[in-house]
Design a protein around this motif. Structure first.
Motif, PDB file in Angstrom:
ATOM      1  N   GLY A  24      -3.619  -4.455   4.864  1.00  0.00           N
ATOM      2  CA  GLY A  24      -4.669  -3.616   5.415  1.00  0.00           C
ATOM      3  C   GLY A  24      -4.343  -2.136   5.360  1.00  0.00           C
ATOM      4  O   GLY A  24      -5.210  -1.298   5.143  1.00  0.00           O
ATOM      5  N   TYR A  25      -3.084  -1.796   5.551  1.00  0.00           N
ATOM      6  CA  TYR A  25      -2.676  -0.394   5.501  1.00  0.00           C
ATOM      7  C   TYR A  25      -1.419  -0.304   4.650  1.00  0.00           C
ATOM      8  O   TYR A  25      -0.365  -0.842   5.022  1.00  0.00           O
ATOM      9  CB  TYR A  25      -2.408   0.157   6.902  1.00  0.00           C
ATOM     10  N   ALA A  26      -1.523   0.322   3.499  1.00  0.00           N
ATOM     11  CA  ALA A  26      -0.389   0.457   2.587  1.00  0.00           C
ATOM     12  C   ALA A  26      -0.413   1.845   1.959  1.00  0.00           C
ATOM     13  O   ALA A  26      -0.842   2.018   0.825  1.00  0.00           O
ATOM     14  CB  ALA A  26      -0.445  -0.619   1.507  1.00  0.00           C
ATOM     15  N   PRO A  27       0.024   2.874   2.698  1.00  0.00           N
ATOM     16  CA  PRO A  27      -0.059   4.238   2.166  1.00  0.00           C
ATOM     17  C   PRO A  27       0.749   4.440   0.885  1.00  0.00           C
ATOM     18  O   PRO A  27       0.403   5.271   0.062  1.00  0.00           O
ATOM     19  CB  PRO A  27       0.471   5.103   3.305  1.00  0.00           C
ATOM     20  N   GLU A  28       1.820   3.660   0.699  1.00  0.00           N
ATOM     21  CA  GLU A  28       2.628   3.824  -0.516  1.00  0.00           C
ATOM     22  C   GLU A  28       1.885   3.344  -1.763  1.00  0.00           C
ATOM     23  O   GLU A  28       2.270   3.670  -2.880  1.00  0.00           O
ATOM     24  CB  GLU A  28       3.969   3.096  -0.381  1.00  0.00           C
ATOM     25  N   LEU A  29       0.808   2.584  -1.579  1.00  0.00           N
ATOM     26  CA  LEU A  29       0.007   2.118  -2.708  1.00  0.00           C
ATOM     27  C   LEU A  29      -1.219   2.990  -2.952  1.00  0.00           C
ATOM     28  O   LEU A  29      -1.973   2.754  -3.878  1.00  0.00           O
ATOM     29  CB  LEU A  29      -0.449   0.673  -2.465  1.00  0.00           C
ATOM     30  N   ASN A  30      -1.408   3.996  -2.124  1.00  0.00           N
ATOM     31  CA  ASN A  30      -2.585   4.848  -2.207  1.00  0.00           C
ATOM     32  C   ASN A  30      -2.144   6.274  -2.550  1.00  0.00           C
ATOM     33  O   ASN A  30      -1.546   6.964  -1.724  1.00  0.00           O
ATOM     34  CB  ASN A  30      -3.329   4.818  -0.876  1.00  0.00           C
TER      35      ASN A  30
END
Length: 66
Positions: A24-30
């Motif tokens: 749901g939350y993956a800043p390293e993929l964004n």
């Protein structure tokens, strides 16, 4: 709408491309998260704008320099 389009695309290719579930939350993929982190540390630091347009212009200039 995008999810429906992707589902049709995967099904039309005989499931040759398996969907990957993301957390749901993956800043390293964004990648946008990296840009915002850079801007927060470099662009608006110690910047006092009189109008909102000045902030927008400063951020745009910093993005172009990236």
């Amino acid at each position: 709408m995008a999810a429906g389009f992707l589902r049709l695309f995967v099904e039309s290719n005989g499931h040759a491309i398996p969907p990957e579930r993301l957390p749901g939350y993956a800043p390293e993929l964004n990648l946008v998260e990296y840009i915002w982190a850079y801007l927060k540390q470099h662009a608006p630091a110690n910047f006092c704008a009189r109008y909102l347009d000045h902030v927008s212009g400063a951020v745009r200039r910093k993005l172009k320099s990236m």
